[in-house]
Design a protein around this motif. Structure first.
Motif, PDB file in Angstrom:
ATOM      1  N   ILE A   4       0.792  -1.256  -0.085  1.00  0.00           N
ATOM      2  CA  ILE A   4       0.000   0.059  -0.138  1.00  0.00           C
ATOM      3  C   ILE A   4       0.837   1.263   0.117  1.00  0.00           C
ATOM      4  N   LEU A   5       0.808   2.015  -0.834  1.00  0.00           N
ATOM      5  CA  LEU A   5       1.351   3.354  -1.040  1.00  0.00           C
ATOM      6  C   LEU A   5       0.824   4.601  -0.593  1.00  0.00           C
ATOM      7  N   THR A   6       1.008   5.324   0.306  1.00  0.00           N
ATOM      8  CA  THR A   6       0.127   6.415   0.656  1.00  0.00           C
ATOM      9  C   THR A   6       1.237   7.595   0.871  1.00  0.00           C
ATOM     10  N   THR A   7       0.677   8.875   0.295  1.00  0.00           N
ATOM     11  CA  THR A   7       1.244  10.036   0.518  1.00  0.00           C
ATOM     12  C   THR A   7       1.143  10.594   1.914  1.00  0.00           C
ATOM     13  N   HIS A   8       0.127  10.403   2.595  1.00  0.00           N
ATOM     14  CA  HIS A   8      -0.102  11.093   3.769  1.00  0.00           C
ATOM     15  C   HIS A   8      -1.431  10.548   4.382  1.00  0.00           C
ATOM     16  N   SER A   9      -1.180   9.473   5.320  1.00  0.00           N
ATOM     17  CA  SER A   9      -2.003   8.903   5.986  1.00  0.00           C
ATOM     18  C   SER A   9      -1.607   8.371   7.505  1.00  0.00           C
ATOM     19  N   PRO A  10      -1.749   9.216   8.273  1.00  0.00           N
ATOM     20  CA  PRO A  10      -1.405   8.574   9.763  1.00  0.00           C
ATOM     21  C   PRO A  10      -2.108   7.797  10.241  1.00  0.00           C
ATOM     22  N   ASN A  11      -3.632   7.603   9.861  1.00  0.00           N
ATOM     23  CA  ASN A  11      -4.336   6.511  10.425  1.00  0.00           C
ATOM     24  C   ASN A  11      -4.037   5.350   9.822  1.00  0.00           C
ATOM     25  N   LEU A  12      -3.392   5.172   8.603  1.00  0.00           N
ATOM     26  CA  LEU A  12      -3.077   3.794   8.155  1.00  0.00           C
ATOM     27  C   LEU A  12      -1.628   3.691   8.699  1.00  0.00           C
ATOM     28  N   ALA A  13      -0.678   4.562   8.803  1.00  0.00           N
ATOM     29  CA  ALA A  13       0.459   4.324   9.286  1.00  0.00           C
ATOM     30  C   ALA A  13       0.452   3.798  10.743  1.00  0.00           C
ATOM     31  N   SER A  14      -0.506   4.462  11.711  1.00  0.00           N
ATOM     32  CA  SER A  14      -0.557   4.112  12.981  1.00  0.00           C
ATOM     33  C   SER A  14      -1.197   2.717  13.258  1.00  0.00           C
ATOM     34  N   SER A  15      -1.857   2.021  12.224  1.00  0.00           N
ATOM     35  CA  SER A  15      -2.157   0.732  12.393  1.00  0.00           C
ATOM     36  C   SER A  15      -1.566  -0.516  11.979  1.00  0.00           C
ATOM     37  N   THR A  16      -0.284   0.112  11.307  1.00  0.00           N
ATOM     38  CA  THR A  16       0.586  -0.777  10.539  1.00  0.00           C
ATOM     39  C   THR A  16       1.950  -1.138  11.444  1.00  0.00           C
ATOM     40  N   PRO A  17       2.221  -2.191  11.829  1.00  0.00           N
ATOM     41  CA  PRO A  17       3.441  -2.652  12.460  1.00  0.00           C
ATOM     42  C   PRO A  17       4.667  -1.509  11.947  1.00  0.00           C
ATOM     43  N   VAL A  18       5.427  -1.024  12.835  1.00  0.00           N
ATOM     44  CA  VAL A  18       6.414  -0.169  12.204  1.00  0.00           C
ATOM     45  C   VAL A  18       7.617  -0.856  11.475  1.00  0.00           C
ATOM     46  N   GLU A  19       7.777  -1.942  11.856  1.00  0.00           N
ATOM     47  CA  GLU A  19       8.741  -2.744  10.961  1.00  0.00           C
ATOM     48  C   GLU A  19       8.223  -3.118   9.455  1.00  0.00           C
ATOM     49  N   CYS A  20       6.989  -2.895   9.340  1.00  0.00           N
ATOM     50  CA  CYS A  20       6.369  -3.125   7.923  1.00  0.00           C
ATOM     51  C   CYS A  20       6.242  -1.647   7.325  1.00  0.00           C
ATOM     52  N   LEU A  21       6.804  -0.764   7.610  1.00  0.00           N
ATOM     53  CA  LEU A  21       6.560   0.532   7.024  1.00  0.00           C
ATOM     54  C   LEU A  21       8.035   0.817   6.212  1.00  0.00           C
ATOM     55  N   THR A  22       7.872   1.503   5.233  1.00  0.00           N
ATOM     56  CA  THR A  22       8.851   2.029   4.343  1.00  0.00           C
ATOM     57  C   THR A  22       8.770   3.433   4.026  1.00  0.00           C
ATOM     58  N   LEU A  23       9.692   4.218   4.615  1.00  0.00           N
ATOM     59  CA  LEU A  23       9.667   5.871   4.457  1.00  0.00           C
ATOM     60  C   LEU A  23      10.197   6.173   2.917  1.00  0.00           C
ATOM     61  N   VAL A  24       9.394   6.940   2.317  1.00  0.00           N
ATOM     62  CA  VAL A  24      10.183   7.567   1.116  1.00  0.00           C
ATOM     63  C   VAL A  24      10.497   9.052   1.551  1.00  0.00           C
ATOM     64  N   ALA A  25      11.808   9.371   1.149  1.00  0.00           N
ATOM     65  CA  ALA A  25      12.363  10.816   1.404  1.00  0.00           C
ATOM     66  C   ALA A  25      13.378  11.140   0.288  1.00  0.00           C
ATOM     67  N   ARG A  26      13.039  12.109  -0.448  1.00  0.00           N
ATOM     68  CA  ARG A  26      13.716  12.692  -1.482  1.00  0.00           C
ATOM     69  C   ARG A  26      14.250  11.778  -2.546  1.00  0.00           C
ATOM     70  N   ALA A  56       1.678   9.479  14.485  1.00  0.00           N
ATOM     71  CA  ALA A  56       2.157   8.833  13.229  1.00  0.00           C
ATOM     72  C   ALA A  56       2.502   9.761  12.210  1.00  0.00           C
ATOM     73  N   ASN A  57       2.026  11.006  12.428  1.00  0.00           N
ATOM     74  CA  ASN A  57       2.298  12.087  11.549  1.00  0.00           C
ATOM     75  C   ASN A  57       3.734  12.224  11.295  1.00  0.00           C
ATOM     76  N   MET A  58       4.711  11.881  12.089  1.00  0.00           N
ATOM     77  CA  MET A  58       5.979  12.029  11.929  1.00  0.00           C
ATOM     78  C   MET A  58       6.500  11.409  10.650  1.00  0.00           C
ATOM     79  N   PHE A  59       5.962  10.143  10.202  1.00  0.00           N
ATOM     80  CA  PHE A  59       6.206   9.439   9.041  1.00  0.00           C
ATOM     81  C   PHE A  59       6.188  10.231   7.816  1.00  0.00           C
ATOM     82  N   PHE A  60       5.478  11.442   7.900  1.00  0.00           N
ATOM     83  CA  PHE A  60       5.151  12.251   6.379  1.00  0.00           C
ATOM     84  C   PHE A  60       5.654  13.561   6.485  1.00  0.00           C
TER      85      PHE A  60
END
Length: 289
Positions: A4-26, A56-60
């Motif tokens: 799942i690719l999202t540009t800004h969804s703290p709701n989704l990020a907060s309900s997903t285990p941190v180890e399953c997240l990938t940040l995209v920056a620059r 979870a806003n921290m991820f965006f």
């Protein structure tokens, strides 16, 4: 495998285990799975339990100010704006992580290899208090003036042990946000005393325009008296902070009034505590990471 690719969804990020997240920056990707970050097993467990939608806003964000209380989260963005360093234009988010686990959150952005290009400023209070505090507040409190230079240095070093890569800690110059603001300049002391008095009125009923004007006038008369008496900023700051420290007045409501008062209060950078100014300039890219 589902991606799942999202540009800004703290709701989704907060309900997903941190180890399953990938940040995209620059244009680069930074997986947060185990072994790729500085997060410990305990950190992952902590974040799974306490990472909510707000945090979870921290991820965006392009930059993060991690603070320890609601007052900081309310007041720092308008303060930065008043100084010509608006957080919204720099993509900076303020995340209130409370007094526990600050570095558990900041370690998300620390890696053994290539660092995530997101500046993180951890803004922290001091626990020891200024001289004269015990005479104004209830009870005897440990004073930083009772500490040796070596003890103070060790104390500050301990508060910044999580610094590495894009994460930097900015420790209060004196004590805590409201006191630090009031002790920096008479301009800020006046603003904070006005805000405290308005918050005191609001505890009974929210002030309309007439009550607001009267509360501000009363506060100004007191501050003018202090200045006329030659009262030091240190003593004045203790008087201003006392009702907040004793929980007679709400810190978040005081912060909201202070933010409103900033609109009509011309500030220069010398009106702001140095540690906050350093944090703002770091986050806004005025100093190298």
């Amino acid at each position: 495998m589902q991606v799942i690719l999202t540009t800004h969804s703290p709701n989704l990020a907060s309900s997903t285990p941190v180890e399953c997240l990938t940040l995209v920056a620059r244009g680069r990707t930074f997986p947060l799975r185990r072994g790729r970050t500085r997060l410990t097993e305990g950190d992952y467990a902590f974040l799974t339990r306490f990472l909510d939608v707000t945090k979870a806003n921290m991820f965006f964000a392009r930059g993060l100010a991690m603070v320890e209380g609601d007052a900081e989260a309310i007041f720092l963005p308008p303060l930065a704006d008043a100084l010509g360093m608006p957080f919204n234009e720099h993509g900076i988010s303020v995340v209130n992580v409370g007094h526990v686990g600050l570095f558990r959150y900041s370690r998300v952005f620390q890696r053994a290899g290539e660092q995530i290009p997101v500046r993180v400023a951890c803004i922290r209070d001091r626990v020891p208090v200024p001289a004269g505090t015990s005479e104004v507040m209830r009870g005897k409190l440990a004073r930083w003036t009772d500490m040796t230079e070596e003890e103070i240095s060790a104390y500050i070093t301990n508060l910044t042990t999580g610094d590495d890569g894009p994460v930097k800690t900015f420790v209060s110059d004196w004590w805590t946000l409201e006191y630090d603001l009031a002790v920096t300049s008479w301009t800020m002391a006046r603003l904070m005393y006005r805000a405290v008095k308005l918050a005191s009125v609001a505890a009974r009923s929210w002030p309309d325009a007439d009550k607001t004007e009267k509360a501000i006038a009363r506060a100004d008369r007191v501050v003018d008296t202090w200045i006329g008496q030659g009262l030091s900023l240190g003593v004045a700051a203790l008087k201003i902070y006392r009702p907040l420290k004793l929980d007679n007045v709400s810190k978040p409501i005081t912060a909201r009034f202070a933010a409103q008062l900033l609109v009509s209060t011309p500030l220069v950078r010398s009106d702001v505590p140095p540690y906050l100014l350093d944090a703002f300039t770091y986050l806004c890219g005025e100093v190298a990471p």
